[in-house]
Design a protein around this motif. Structure first.
Motif, PDB file in Angstrom:
ATOM      1  N   LEU A  44      53.737  37.911  42.131  1.00 38.84           N
ATOM      2  CA  LEU A  44      52.556  37.517  41.362  1.00 38.84           C
ATOM      3  C   LEU A  44      51.673  38.706  41.003  1.00 38.84           C
ATOM      4  N   PHE A  45      51.931  39.847  41.645  1.00 37.86           N
ATOM      5  CA  PHE A  45      50.996  40.973  41.556  1.00 37.86           C
ATOM      6  C   PHE A  45      50.778  41.440  40.125  1.00 37.86           C
ATOM      7  N   ILE A  46      51.871  41.654  39.374  1.00 34.71           N
ATOM      8  CA  ILE A  46      51.754  42.189  38.022  1.00 34.71           C
ATOM      9  C   ILE A  46      51.031  41.217  37.104  1.00 34.71           C
ATOM     10  N   SER A  47      51.413  39.929  37.179  1.00 36.28           N
ATOM     11  CA  SER A  47      50.768  38.948  36.296  1.00 36.28           C
ATOM     12  C   SER A  47      49.283  38.815  36.601  1.00 36.28           C
ATOM     13  N   ASP A  48      48.935  38.822  37.883  1.00 35.74           N
ATOM     14  CA  ASP A  48      47.530  38.696  38.239  1.00 35.74           C
ATOM     15  C   ASP A  48      46.769  39.987  38.007  1.00 35.74           C
ATOM     16  N   LEU A  49      47.484  41.116  37.995  1.00 38.83           N
ATOM     17  CA  LEU A  49      46.855  42.387  37.655  1.00 38.83           C
ATOM     18  C   LEU A  49      46.341  42.336  36.219  1.00 38.83           C
ATOM     19  N   LEU A  50      47.105  41.688  35.349  1.00 37.44           N
ATOM     20  CA  LEU A  50      46.677  41.534  33.962  1.00 37.44           C
ATOM     21  C   LEU A  50      45.460  40.614  33.876  1.00 37.44           C
ATOM     22  N   LYS A  51      45.444  39.574  34.723  1.00 39.74           N
ATOM     23  CA  LYS A  51      44.294  38.672  34.738  1.00 39.74           C
ATOM     24  C   LYS A  51      43.058  39.370  35.301  1.00 39.74           C
ATOM     25  N   TYR A  52      43.276  40.472  36.009  1.00 38.80           N
ATOM     26  CA  TYR A  52      42.192  41.249  36.579  1.00 38.80           C
ATOM     27  C   TYR A  52      41.590  42.217  35.557  1.00 38.80           C
ATOM     28  N   PHE A  53      42.047  42.130  34.310  1.00 44.00           N
ATOM     29  CA  PHE A  53      41.654  43.103  33.291  1.00 44.00           C
ATOM     30  C   PHE A  53      40.140  43.185  33.129  1.00 44.00           C
ATOM     31  N   LYS A  54      39.454  42.058  33.238  1.00 42.42           N
ATOM     32  CA  LYS A  54      37.998  42.064  33.083  1.00 42.42           C
ATOM     33  C   LYS A  54      37.335  42.991  34.105  1.00 42.42           C
ATOM     34  N   ASN A  55      37.879  43.012  35.303  1.00 42.50           N
ATOM     35  CA  ASN A  55      37.310  43.887  36.328  1.00 42.50           C
ATOM     36  C   ASN A  55      37.516  45.356  35.971  1.00 42.50           C
ATOM     37  N   PHE A  56      38.678  45.670  35.416  1.00 44.56           N
ATOM     38  CA  PHE A  56      38.934  47.049  35.000  1.00 44.56           C
ATOM     39  C   PHE A  56      38.048  47.428  33.817  1.00 44.56           C
ATOM     40  N   PHE A  57      37.834  46.462  32.944  1.00 43.82           N
ATOM     41  CA  PHE A  57      36.958  46.713  31.796  1.00 43.82           C
ATOM     42  C   PHE A  57      35.535  47.024  32.266  1.00 43.82           C
ATOM     43  N   VAL A  58      35.020  46.238  33.217  1.00 45.54           N
ATOM     44  CA  VAL A  58      33.672  46.475  33.738  1.00 45.54           C
ATOM     45  C   VAL A  58      33.611  47.814  34.460  1.00 45.54           C
ATOM     46  N   ALA A  59      34.675  48.158  35.183  1.00 47.54           N
ATOM     47  CA  ALA A  59      34.718  49.461  35.857  1.00 47.54           C
ATOM     48  C   ALA A  59      34.629  50.591  34.840  1.00 47.54           C
ATOM     49  N   ALA A  60      35.331  50.439  33.719  1.00 52.30           N
ATOM     50  CA  ALA A  60      35.281  51.460  32.662  1.00 52.30           C
ATOM     51  C   ALA A  60      33.890  51.528  32.047  1.00 52.30           C
ATOM     52  N   LEU A  61      33.301  50.357  31.789  1.00 54.95           N
ATOM     53  CA  LEU A  61      31.975  50.309  31.178  1.00 54.95           C
ATOM     54  C   LEU A  61      30.930  50.959  32.086  1.00 54.95           C
ATOM     55  N   LEU A  62      30.967  50.645  33.378  1.00 55.55           N
ATOM     56  CA  LEU A  62      30.003  51.241  34.305  1.00 55.55           C
ATOM     57  C   LEU A  62      30.243  52.735  34.488  1.00 55.55           C
ATOM     58  N   SER A  63      31.489  53.140  34.400  1.00 56.16           N
ATOM     59  CA  SER A  63      31.789  54.580  34.454  1.00 56.16           C
ATOM     60  C   SER A  63      31.155  55.299  33.275  1.00 56.16           C
TER      61      SER A  63
END
Length: 571
Positions: A44-63
């Motif tokens: 499930l890791f890869i599929s849920d990693l994609l669903k985690y995209f919003k968290n990566f987006f926020v990490a990029a924005l805050l960076s």
């Protein structure tokens, strides 16, 4: 030194951005990986990693935002970058340590423990958890981040491009802030409003301190202390029926009419049906919940409160609870939960459960929605299989069950039903959700049976019920998915007794009482009275007229679902 525009400053200090962004991507991915590692579902890791995209987006924005703060400092930007570098590294190491050892970021529960810890306990903690390997890892991460800091691109960015990039950054920041305001307006909870900020280590640690002071957490601690003091004020009682293991399984969002055990059209209960066939299971036919959401239900089924005795002067938490009750009867008590440790949806169950002698939350401190998605109920097995049973044990197991989002509730090998299998005129998207719900029931069947097998060789009685039911577009309006309405689809719940062969041999009188009550009308807010009857507790608040297995049970009591007469208007 002339900085130029922000975009030029950004590319000239690209390494600093990469440190902020990649360290948070690593932490979020590492935590997600461990979630799946613990439930043996790495697929499930890869599929849920994609669903985690919003968290990566926020990490990029805050960076980007932190780089912009450095840019605003103008001639002092090197000092600001250095301070932020140190702060980011410290936060990174703290979270890496906590994830590695406790599978959790810094949160209000850890802070609460930290503030209550004395110096000797702190030294013992350091001896147990800090090792040479951790120090070497910390040093390696520091070296990697120092190397990244050296990355610079000497490039002048045109003013026009800079304006476009800055406009996009401002727009995305505004959208994020507005989303936070909207969430806070809806819930009045910082922990829900700031959920996206938990994707970035610096803001996550700031959030932990804010949450520690938040009313929901303060209320949770107050409730825990209230129940603790209530228990200490009581005298010991006896339990005449002497059952070794009484296990209460609290399900979630399960509509009995969708279970094949209750005649539902899809095969979802092979294990429970087998137990029923073998004479180890009795399913009650006419049981409803008092409400359609978890917290109000838990405020009534886990203590002596009900709609007749609760008002402003006598709130639900002023009534004695089931954990304290069984502790008075010298039971070893356990509260094992795959739901949130506290919050607007979980304070009732969590505050009562936290006074058990043995407490385990798989999501301790992870009260936000992002942490409720990735842990099927099998995550509890390791703890359940290793608990040390005593002479008498009262165990509550709180499952995520069939809570929406349904396809997060089960592992891949239980993905039996698909949209094409659902016989309905609904569109494919809706049929897919319904199929996922049936898969969650199938998985829940496996979970319950696995818990039964853990205790089957002992004198054991299991009582399973769901907090409330769920509508699958089959309510009166044919439009609702979920449990947000006053409708029979949200009220009718499974209420199931499962018992070992040893229990049948030793407690035949109780078994006869259970068999004789299978068709009686019941409302789950009287659960504690039935538990009193099952254990034979001699506590003064136990009322035999409210116990469904008692011959003096009052089956004429009005059953209310959200204060609406169920039998008159909904059944």
């Amino acid at each position: 030194m002339k900085q130029g525009n922000f975009s030029t400053f950004f590319v000239n200090n690209l390494g600093f951005f990469l440190i902020l962004f990649l360290s948070n991507v690593f932490l979020n991915s590492y935590e997600l990986f461990l979630e799946h590692h613990n439930i043996s579902a790495r697929a499930l890791f890869i599929s849920d990693l994609l669903k985690y995209f919003k968290n990566f987006f926020v990490a990029a924005l805050l960076s980007f935002i932190f780089v912009y703060l450095a840019y605003l400092s103008k001639n002092h930007y090197k000092k600001v970058i250095f301070i932020l570098f140190i702060l980011n590294y410290c936060c990174f190491i703290i979270d890496y340590f906590l994830i590695s050892h406790f599978n959790s970021f810094l949160n209000q529960f850890i802070l609460d423990s930290l503030f209550r810890t004395n110096s000797s306990e702190s030294l013992e903690f350091i001896k147990n958890y800090f090792s040479l390997s951790f120090v070497l890892c910390a040093a390696l991460f520091l070296i990697i981040q120092l190397v990244l800091l050296k990355i610079k691109i000497k490039l002048q960015v045109a003013k026009k491009i800079n304006k476009i990039l800055c406009s996009i950054l401002i727009l995305l920041s505004l959208v994020t802030v507005l989303d936070m305001i909207k969430k806070y307006h809806k819930t009045q909870l910082l922990s829900y409003s700031f959920v996206r900020l938990e994707s970035f280590n610096i803001t996550r640690i700031l959030c932990a301190f804010l949450y520690y002071k938040e009313s929901a957490f303060v209320d949770y601690k107050a409730l825990v202390n209230e129940y603790k003091n209530m228990y200490l004020s009581k005298e010991k009682i006896s339990a005449k029926n002497n059952i070794k293991n009484i296990i209460l399984i609290l399900g979630e969002s399960l509509n009995k009419n969708k279970m094949s055990l209750y005649g539902g059209g899809y095969l979802t209960n092979p294990y429970l049906s087998k137990l029923q066939k073998n004479g180890n299971l009795i399913a009650f036919l006419d049981v409803i919940a008092p409400y359609s959401s978890t917290n109000p239900v838990m405020q009534t089924i886990l203590n002596f409160s009900n709609y007749e005795n609760t008002d402003e002067k006598h709130p639900w938490h002023s009534y004695f609870d089931v954990i304290g009750l069984f502790k008075l009867a010298s039971y070893e008590t356990f509260f094992i939960s795959n739901q949130e440790g506290f919050g607007m949806w979980g304070n009732a169950a969590a505050s009562i459960g936290s006074n058990a002698l043995n407490v385990y939350f798989s999501n301790q401190g992870k009260n936000s929605i992002r942490y409720m998605n990735f842990r099927p109920d099998s995550v509890l097995f390791e703890y359940i299989n290793n608990i040390k049973l005593k002479e008498k044990n009262f165990i509550i197991i709180h499952l995520m069950g069939s809570h929406f989002i349904y396809d997060y509730r089960y592992e891949n090998n239980f993905k039996k039903y698909k949209a094409a299998d659902i016989k309905s005129n609904l569109d494919e998207k809706k049929r897919k959700k319904i199929a996922s719900y049936y898969n969650s029931i199938l998985y829940n069947d496996y979970i319950i049976n696995s818990i039964y097998e853990r205790f089957a060789k002992d004198d054991s009685l299991i009582l399973y019920l769901s907090d409330h039911a769920e509508s699958l577009y089959d309510d009166k309006t044919k439009s609702v998915l979920g449990h947000s309405i006053i409708d029979k689809t949200n009220a009718e719940i499974p209420f199931i007794f499962i018992f070992s062969d040893t229990f049948k041999q030793k407690h035949n009188n109780l078994l006869v009482k259970i068999q004789n009550a299978v068709n009686k009308a019941y409302m789950s807010d009287d659960l504690i009275h039935t538990l009193c009857d099952l254990a034979g507790l001699n506590y003064y608040e136990c009322d035999e007229k409210r116990s469904i297995i008692n011959e003096n049970y009052n089956d004429k009591r009005k059953r209310l679902f959200h204060n609406v007469d169920y039998d008159k208007f909904l059944k």
